[in-house]
Motif scaffolding. Structure first.
Motif, mmCIF file in Angstrom:
data_model
loop_
_atom_site.group_PDB
_atom_site.id
_atom_site.type_symbol
_atom_site.label_atom_id
_atom_site.label_comp_id
_atom_site.label_asym_id
_atom_site.label_seq_id
_atom_site.Cartn_x
_atom_site.Cartn_y
_atom_site.Cartn_z
ATOM 1 N N SER A 189 4.864 -8.021 -4.044
ATOM 2 C CA SER A 189 4.540 -7.246 -2.839
ATOM 3 C C SER A 189 5.776 -6.508 -2.351
ATOM 4 O O SER A 189 6.888 -7.042 -2.380
ATOM 5 C CB SER A 189 4.014 -8.168 -1.733
ATOM 6 O OG SER A 189 2.840 -8.829 -2.152
ATOM 7 N N SER B 266 -2.701 -0.835 3.496
ATOM 8 C CA SER B 266 -1.413 -0.509 4.099
ATOM 9 C C SER B 266 -1.579 0.590 5.145
ATOM 10 O O SER B 266 -2.119 1.652 4.848
ATOM 11 C CB SER B 266 -0.432 -0.032 3.018
ATOM 12 O OG SER B 266 0.832 0.213 3.560
ATOM 13 N N PRO B 267 -1.137 0.312 6.401
ATOM 14 C CA PRO B 267 -0.582 -0.942 6.918
ATOM 15 C C PRO B 267 -1.627 -2.065 6.866
ATOM 16 O O PRO B 267 -2.833 -1.799 6.870
ATOM 17 C CB PRO B 267 -0.220 -0.598 8.364
ATOM 18 C CG PRO B 267 -0.127 0.879 8.421
ATOM 19 C CD PRO B 267 -1.114 1.385 7.439
ATOM 20 N N TYR C 160 7.250 -4.548 1.084
ATOM 21 C CA TYR C 160 6.990 -4.475 2.518
ATOM 22 C C TYR C 160 8.010 -3.566 3.207
ATOM 23 O O TYR C 160 9.207 -3.616 2.913
ATOM 24 C CB TYR C 160 7.063 -5.868 3.144
ATOM 25 C CG TYR C 160 6.005 -6.844 2.658
ATOM 26 C CD1 TYR C 160 4.782 -6.390 2.152
ATOM 27 C CD2 TYR C 160 6.222 -8.220 2.695
ATOM 28 C CE1 TYR C 160 3.823 -7.285 1.708
ATOM 29 C CE2 TYR C 160 5.270 -9.117 2.258
ATOM 30 C CZ TYR C 160 4.062 -8.644 1.756
ATOM 31 O OH TYR C 160 3.112 -9.528 1.320
ATOM 32 N N TYR D 261 -3.827 5.125 6.881
ATOM 33 C CA TYR D 261 -4.178 3.891 6.175
ATOM 34 C C TYR D 261 -4.550 4.201 4.732
ATOM 35 O O TYR D 261 -5.252 5.175 4.461
ATOM 36 C CB TYR D 261 -5.360 3.188 6.851
ATOM 37 C CG TYR D 261 -5.006 2.498 8.142
ATOM 38 C CD1 TYR D 261 -4.606 1.166 8.151
ATOM 39 C CD2 TYR D 261 -5.050 3.178 9.360
ATOM 40 C CE1 TYR D 261 -4.275 0.530 9.344
ATOM 41 C CE2 TYR D 261 -4.725 2.552 10.550
ATOM 42 C CZ TYR D 261 -4.338 1.228 10.530
ATOM 43 O OH TYR D 261 -4.008 0.600 11.707
ATOM 44 N N TYR E 99 3.940 -1.384 6.535
ATOM 45 C CA TYR E 99 3.358 -0.901 5.280
ATOM 46 C C TYR E 99 3.498 -1.968 4.204
ATOM 47 O O TYR E 99 4.479 -2.712 4.171
ATOM 48 C CB TYR E 99 4.069 0.373 4.807
ATOM 49 C CG TYR E 99 3.836 1.587 5.668
ATOM 50 C CD1 TYR E 99 2.612 2.245 5.683
ATOM 51 C CD2 TYR E 99 4.864 2.096 6.460
ATOM 52 C CE1 TYR E 99 2.406 3.366 6.462
ATOM 53 C CE2 TYR E 99 4.671 3.226 7.244
ATOM 54 C CZ TYR E 99 3.428 3.850 7.247
ATOM 55 O OH TYR E 99 3.230 4.962 8.027
ATOM 56 N N ALA E 100 2.507 -2.004 3.312
ATOM 57 C CA ALA E 100 2.526 -2.958 2.208
ATOM 58 C C ALA E 100 1.903 -2.323 0.979
ATOM 59 O O ALA E 100 0.955 -1.540 1.082
ATOM 60 C CB ALA E 100 1.755 -4.229 2.573
ATOM 61 N N THR E 101 2.464 -2.652 -0.178
ATOM 62 C CA THR E 101 1.849 -2.285 -1.441
ATOM 63 C C THR E 101 2.184 -3.367 -2.451
ATOM 64 O O THR E 101 2.817 -4.369 -2.106
ATOM 65 C CB THR E 101 2.328 -0.899 -1.931
ATOM 66 O OG1 THR E 101 1.497 -0.484 -3.025
ATOM 67 C CG2 THR E 101 3.776 -0.934 -2.378
ATOM 68 N N TYR F 249 1.810 -12.096 4.018
ATOM 69 C CA TYR F 249 2.658 -10.974 4.444
ATOM 70 C C TYR F 249 3.926 -11.431 5.161
ATOM 71 O O TYR F 249 4.575 -10.641 5.838
ATOM 72 C CB TYR F 249 1.884 -10.005 5.348
ATOM 73 C CG TYR F 249 0.756 -9.286 4.659
ATOM 74 C CD1 TYR F 249 0.984 -8.123 3.927
ATOM 75 C CD2 TYR F 249 -0.545 -9.764 4.737
ATOM 76 C CE1 TYR F 249 -0.054 -7.456 3.288
ATOM 77 C CE2 TYR F 249 -1.599 -9.094 4.098
ATOM 78 C CZ TYR F 249 -1.342 -7.947 3.381
ATOM 79 O OH TYR F 249 -2.366 -7.291 2.748
#
Length: 536
Positions: free
Chosen positions: A162, A74-75, A164, A110, A184-186, A216
């Motif tokens: 996920s 992330s990103p 986002y 990051y 951003y992602a987690t 994504y």
């Protein structure tokens, strides 16, 4: 003196053999400690990163398990912009190499979250939620978000959801999540909670997705989604919980399937319009057709009499238009009228004798049907044909500990082409009152005017009983229940249409709420259970 010499000699012999004897090693304690990072180059949380390589060193040999599923960057970084080792081998080092200096954006933090992918090679001890952070700018972003995920309808929530975040800029709109990857992602990984870290201050759109395609992007009709109705501001509130749901698919038709000279199947996705199928081909006067719904599939059955033609032309209605499709007659499949009983031996005291039909039924004749109890007394009954023409109900008064002989002769049921049933003979029994149990559910809540649906389910989530009507005591009795475990739930029926309605992302409609009784109800024969269902 002589005895002393003998004892000394025996002691020396014993000592010699004890020293010479080969023993079995005990092996020591089992290793239960996960790998420990001892160094990284550059250091974790480094700033002004301008390298093309990251090396993370551990105190023992490690392997990476399910790294493609577990690693969340992330990103997000395109998979062709970096490589990671080891993939299948073992090593004391994790190496991440970027294909060029443009793989990372400027002034961006990051985070590489490895989930549960890192484990030692000897005992497979997992290093959970290990992460490595760097910044291409002069600071490490430090804002965070956290919360939990629940399924809007099911009692159990899925894992690996996920989360986002999309910055709100001039190019952002509601369609962005379909077309553009998030900033951003987690992931919740193998839990139902998330912890979004190293975020920068900004306005964001925030969504949760069960991203089956792992691309994504939100694939409507495939992925489940949860969303916050408004944009969020960081810094600001830090806790957001999501209820994820699957939207109804945008309606479209599948390719029609010719079954035989009286049957065409029209599969579809989504919810069809009213009267969606119109036959255009000119037909003889008195040409009667029928459309029924397939009970277990999203399909409509078009039934028709034999016709001298090699194809039929139809107009199919969609939400915004109508288009024509021709169905050619090709390789017909044989079928015939088959009537099947839904009960085979036991008829519960609250149940109704039912028969399913493979072809639409248009005529019932009770003259050829008889039902007798164990004393051979004829029992009066009714005949009810379901509006879908494929289910016949035969209600009659049941007594406990009784036996019933059901005789159904040919011509009792006729299909729309004049075909009739074969002879059917059933021997059914009913059980004693004390073979069943009773559950009384009292709803305890503040919103007494709320419309709701109260459902009783088995442990495989089959709905066994359903209540729509409220009563002044807020207590609902479920009698003649077989001994087993039961689940209770309440659907808050906001639009009063007597069904659960899912949400809609583009219309910003959240799904109707579903509340489960916390504990499973364990019911035994001849028991009466009184449960209080607290609704918050």
């Amino acid at each position: 003196m002589q005895h002393k010499v003998i004892l000394n000699s025996l002691f020396l012999i014993f000592l010699f053999y004890s020293c010479a004897k080969t023993g079995t090693p005990t092996g020591g304690y089992k290793d239960t400690i996960p790998p420990v990072m001892i160094n990284s180059s550059p250091k974790n949380k480094t700033t002004s990163f301008n390298s093309e390589k990251i090396t993370i060193t551990f105190d023992e040999y490690i392997s990476l398990k399910n790294i493609n599923e577990q690693l969340i960057i992330s990103p997000p970084i395109e998979s062709d912009k970096y490589t990671i080792e080891p993939q299948s081998a073992i090593s004391k080092k994790i190496k991440i190499e970027f294909t060029d200096s443009l793989s990372l954006a400027d002034n961006t933090t990051y985070t590489f979250n490895f989930g549960s992918s890192i484990e030692d090679n000897n005992e497979s001890n997992v290093l959970p939620f290990f992460s490595y952070t760097l910044s291409t700018g002069k600071i490490i972003d430090s804002l965070f978000l956290k919360g939990k995920i629940s399924d809007a309808f099911e009692q159990e929530s899925e894992k690996f959801i996920s989360l986002y975040l999309y910055p709100i800029d001039s190019s952002h709109n509601d369609s962005t999540i379909y077309l553009k990857k998030p900033l951003y992602a987690t992931s919740t990984l193998d839990s139902i909670v998330y912890n979004f870290q190293n975020l920068r201050d900004d306005y964001y759109q925030f969504i949760a997705i069960k991203d089956y395609g792992k691309n994504y992007l939100y694939d409507q009709g495939i992925d489940k989604i949860g969303f916050i109705n408004k944009s969020i501001k960081l810094p600001g509130d830090t806790i957001y919980n999501f209820r994820i749901f699957k939207e109804e698919s945008a309606f479209f038709w599948d390719r029609p399937k010719y079954k035989n000279d009286h049957h065409i199947i029209f599969g579809y996705y989504g919810v069809p319009e009213k009267n969606p199928i119109k036959l255009i081909t000119p037909v003889p006067k008195g040409f009667k057709t029928l459309i029924t719904k397939e009970r277990e599939k999203d399909s409509l059955n078009f039934w028709f009499p034999e016709i001298e033609a090699d194809s039929l032309l139809f107009a199919l209605k969609t939400k915004d238009s109508t288009y024509n499709v021709s169905v050619k007659f090709y390789k017909p499949e044989l079928d015939s009228l088959v009537i099947s009983s839904k009960q085979s031996r036991v008829l519960d005291l609250n149940d109704t004798l039912q028969f399913t039909s493979s072809l639409p039924i248009t005529e019932l004749n009770e003259e050829f049907i008889s039902i007798r109890n164990k004393d051979s007394i004829q029992i009066p009954f009714k005949l009810i044909l379901d509006k879908n023409k494929d289910l016949i109900k035969i209600p009659f008064d049941l007594e406990p500990n009784d036996k019933y002989s059901v005789s159904i002769l040919p011509d009792s049921f006729k299909d729309m082409w004049g075909g009739t049933n074969d002879s059917i003979n059933l021997n059914l029994i009913t059980k004693a009152f004390d073979s069943y149990g009773v559950i009384n559910l009292r709803l305890n809540w503040e919103i007494s005017e709320q419309d709701f649906i109260l459902e009783l389910l088995d442990v495989t989530n089959n709905v066994l009983r359903r209540v729509y009507e409220k009563n002044e005591f807020n207590t609902y009795e479920f009698k003649f229940l077989n001994p087993q475990n039961y689940i209770a739930r309440v659907i808050l029926d906001d639009n009063k249409n007597k069904k659960w309605d899912t949400g809609n992302y583009l219309k910003k409609i959240q799904p109707e709420r579903v509340i489960y009784l916390l504990d499973t109800i364990e019911l035994r024969a001849n028991w009466e259970m009184n449960e209080v269902f607290i609704l918050k």
